[in-house]
Design an enzyme around this catalytic site. Structure first.
Site, mmCIF file in Angstrom:
data_model
loop_
_atom_site.group_PDB
_atom_site.id
_atom_site.type_symbol
_atom_site.label_atom_id
_atom_site.label_comp_id
_atom_site.label_asym_id
_atom_site.label_seq_id
_atom_site.Cartn_x
_atom_site.Cartn_y
_atom_site.Cartn_z
ATOM 1 C CE1 TYR A 5 9.016 0.180 -11.344
ATOM 2 C CE2 TYR A 5 7.385 1.909 -11.653
ATOM 3 C CZ TYR A 5 8.205 1.174 -10.828
ATOM 4 O OH TYR A 5 8.234 1.436 -9.481
ATOM 5 N NE ARG B 187 12.348 3.989 -8.516
ATOM 6 C CZ ARG B 187 11.118 3.476 -8.589
ATOM 7 N NH1 ARG B 187 10.961 2.154 -8.680
ATOM 8 N NH2 ARG B 187 10.063 4.264 -8.585
ATOM 9 C CD GLU C 78 13.827 -8.499 -2.792
ATOM 10 O OE1 GLU C 78 14.443 -9.117 -1.902
ATOM 11 O OE2 GLU C 78 13.661 -7.272 -2.778
ATOM 12 C CB SER D 132 13.216 0.315 -10.929
ATOM 13 O OG SER D 132 12.643 0.001 -9.669
ATOM 14 N NE ARG E 233 3.920 1.381 -10.976
ATOM 15 C CZ ARG E 233 4.445 0.577 -10.069
ATOM 16 N NH1 ARG E 233 4.626 -0.711 -10.328
ATOM 17 N NH2 ARG E 233 4.806 1.043 -8.894
ATOM 18 C CG ASN F 202 8.420 -6.943 -8.852
ATOM 19 O OD1 ASN F 202 8.449 -6.330 -7.793
ATOM 20 N ND2 ASN F 202 8.564 -6.348 -10.031
ATOM 21 C CB ALA G 152 4.751 -0.669 -2.846
ATOM 22 C CG HIS H 268 12.720 -5.139 -6.966
ATOM 23 N ND1 HIS H 268 11.458 -5.013 -6.452
ATOM 24 C CD2 HIS H 268 13.461 -5.736 -6.002
ATOM 25 C CE1 HIS H 268 11.431 -5.502 -5.224
ATOM 26 N NE2 HIS H 268 12.637 -5.954 -4.934
ATOM 27 N N PRO I 9 1.509 -5.574 -6.379
ATOM 28 C CG PRO I 9 1.637 -4.159 -4.551
ATOM 29 C CD PRO I 9 1.924 -5.559 -4.983
ATOM 30 C CG ASN I 10 0.312 -0.148 -8.142
ATOM 31 O OD1 ASN I 10 -0.858 0.126 -8.421
ATOM 32 N ND2 ASN I 10 0.850 0.105 -6.967
HETATM 33 C C1 DQA Z 1 9.352 -2.492 -8.093
HETATM 34 C C2 DQA Z 1 10.032 -1.456 -7.185
HETATM 35 C C3 DQA Z 1 9.135 -1.058 -6.040
HETATM 36 O O1 DQA Z 1 9.789 -0.081 -5.220
HETATM 37 C C4 DQA Z 1 7.838 -0.458 -6.544
HETATM 38 O O2 DQA Z 1 6.979 -0.168 -5.471
HETATM 39 C C5 DQA Z 1 7.166 -1.338 -7.547
HETATM 40 C C6 DQA Z 1 7.985 -1.992 -8.558
HETATM 41 C C7 DQA Z 1 10.173 -2.809 -9.359
HETATM 42 O O3 DQA Z 1 9.902 -3.816 -9.979
HETATM 43 O O4 DQA Z 1 11.061 -2.035 -9.729
HETATM 44 O O5 DQA Z 1 5.952 -1.446 -7.573
HETATM 45 O O6 DQA Z 1 9.191 -3.687 -7.364
#
Ligand code: DQA
Length: 152
Positions: A23, A108, A99, A103, A18, A75, A78, A101, A10-11
């Site tokens: 990011y 964080r 897995e 960030s 964003r 990825n 959330a 990410h 998501p997102n």
């Molecule tokens: C994320 C880190 C997650 O905590 C966050 O909710 C994301 C992006 C990252 O790629 O850094 O949507 O997965």
């Protein structure tokens, strides 16, 4: 030809605009293109999908095996922090999942420090922006070509 699936949660479709201070300004399409170019160089097919829906990600994980993917880069956004359904899907399939990410989730907010996916993933790469994905791909290439270390 080996096939790899990249799943974005998501997102991540909003990358580029964003929270760029977290990011970066690289778009999802930029990331997918970089991944596809490196995979093609290594003669590996790479498909990328993004979904904002937990169930769609579970479906994609479940069908990855029958579609012939050898590895998955995930990825989960959330969902990483609380989706037992995604964790269970990874545990149910017989495919290695890395897995990633963008960030560094450990630097964080407290709620991002925990990943429910990490225990069922091959490993976790975070904090390197788009290079988190590229590093995962590099590891997969090494493993598929029989040069990588295997601990599993
Ligand atoms: C994320 C880190 C997650 O905590 C966050 O909710 C994301 C992006 C990252 O790629 O850094 O949507 O997965």
């Amino acid at each position: 030809m080996w096939k790899i699936l990249v799943l974005h949660g998501p997102n991540l479709n909003l990358l580029g605009t964003r929270e760029p201070e977290i990011y970066g300004s690289t778009t999802l399409e930029d990331i997918n293109q970089m991944l596809r170019a490196r995979a093609a160089e290594a003669q590996i097919e790479l498909d990328a999908q993004q979904s904002n829906y937990e169930g769609a990600l579970v479906d994609a994980l479940q069908s990855a095996q029958e579609k012939g993917y050898a590895f998955i880069i995930l990825n989960a956004g959330a969902f990483t922090h609380y989706s037992i359904a995604i964790r269970d899907a990874i545990a149910a399939i017989h495919l290695p999942v890395i897995e990633v990410h963008l960030s560094n989730i450990h630097q964080r907010e407290e709620f991002r420090h925990h990943s429910v996916i990490a225990p069922v993933a091959l490993g976790q790469i975070c904090g390197f922006g788009a290079d988190s994905y590229m590093a995962a791909l590099e590891i997969i290439i090494r493993r598929l070509k029989g040069q990588g270390q295997s601990h599993d």
